[in-house]
Design an enzyme around this catalytic site. Sequence first.
Site, PDB file in Angstrom:
ATOM      1  N   HIS A  12       0.664  -1.233  -0.040  1.00 20.50           N
ATOM      2  CA  HIS A  12       0.029  -0.077  -0.052  1.00 20.50           C
ATOM      3  C   HIS A  12       0.759   1.129   0.028  1.00 20.50           C
ATOM      4  O   HIS A  12       2.078   1.398   0.807  1.00 20.50           O
ATOM      5  CB  HIS A  12      -0.979   0.089   1.310  1.00 20.50           C
ATOM      6  CG  HIS A  12      -2.169  -0.701   1.550  1.00 20.50           C
ATOM      7  ND1 HIS A  12      -2.118  -2.283   1.489  1.00 20.50           N
ATOM      8  CD2 HIS A  12      -3.417  -0.317   1.346  1.00 20.50           C
ATOM      9  CE1 HIS A  12      -3.174  -2.764   1.641  1.00 20.50           C
ATOM     10  NE2 HIS A  12      -4.101  -1.461   1.554  1.00 20.50           N
ATOM     11  N   GLU A  17      13.527  15.320  -4.519  1.00 24.07           N
ATOM     12  CA  GLU A  17      13.363  16.203  -5.859  1.00 24.07           C
ATOM     13  C   GLU A  17      14.306  15.775  -6.966  1.00 24.07           C
ATOM     14  O   GLU A  17      13.864  15.632  -7.985  1.00 24.07           O
ATOM     15  CB  GLU A  17      13.117  17.574  -5.387  1.00 24.07           C
ATOM     16  CG  GLU A  17      12.100  18.007  -4.663  1.00 24.07           C
ATOM     17  CD  GLU A  17      11.865  19.421  -4.630  1.00 24.07           C
ATOM     18  OE1 GLU A  17      12.843  20.282  -4.840  1.00 24.07           O
ATOM     19  OE2 GLU A  17      10.846  20.032  -4.327  1.00 24.07           O
TER      20      GLU A  17
HETATM   21 MN    MN Z   1      10.006  22.048  -4.130  1.00 20.12          MN
HETATM   22 MN    MN Z   2       2.406  -2.073   3.511  1.00 20.74          MN
END
Ligand code: MN
Ligand code: MN
Length: 288
Positions: A138, A262
């Site tokens: 999940h 990022e």
């Molecule tokens: Mn940012």
């Molecule tokens: Mn999990």
Amino acid sequence: MLRKKHILRHTINFKPLEKKMPFLKKNLTFLVTILLLTLTGCNLFQKTPTEIHLPFGNPSNATNSTENPNNYLMEKPQYVLSYNRDRGTPNWVSWQLTKSWLGSSDRQDDFRPDESLPEKWYRVGPNDYRNSGFDRGHLAPSADRSAKETDNSATFVMTNMMPQSPKNNRDTWRELEEYSRQLVKGGKELYIIAGSYGSRGKLAGGKVTIPSRTWKIIVVLEPGSGARGINKNTRVIAVDMQNTQRIGTNWKRYLVSVDKIEAATGYDFFSKVPKEIQNVIEARVDGK
Ligand code: MN
Ligand code: MN
């Protein structure tokens, strides 16, 4: 005499009113319709899933256009995600975590394809990960949606799953999930975004990519402050983990800066947060 006058006046005034009746009836129907629409959820003042679950900006500029199959925005009442059709996994999933999402609902375990995907796209099924050695992991955890059965069930669509090494899923990742819920039980309000990148191969006959890394960013806000409470001192927990069986159990070993995630993903997190705040919270590593 007075009485008669009174009655007379009413008799006189009643005729134009009767003429107005059909008009009044129409208006009443209109007003009742508006009232019902408001009560059934077409409320102008209700927040959208994106406003609730993705308050700091859409990191990949996902859109709900089928022309954008590998960065396809899906909004659900319980979470918001960017789906990648060619990888067969989400790029990221984002969700709010407050006490109001937590309760005593049972784990529904109803893994299933996401029927809300565009009709012509392959829908990853609950058995597609079978015998691969990877868990149906999940992104938005089942236990983060335990207030209502329907909310819990919503976490079991395959668009909220990624192939996760059992040790990543059951130890490291799970312990960070549990730590997050502890913070909420202590009164904090969280905004969480998680995803994966890279490739260790494929499963389901090439329909699903096994990511090489899993990442998560948790914004820890003070009770009741809401998303607007974000500032330079806001605690942000960011991790980037290997998706292998050699991963260590302690999630703190995998703490990184948001800037690092990022750079690895090409996304821009916190794009709606003022630059001077963004720069500070993205450069910091939690606990350092
Ligand atoms: Mn940012
Ligand atoms: Mn999990």
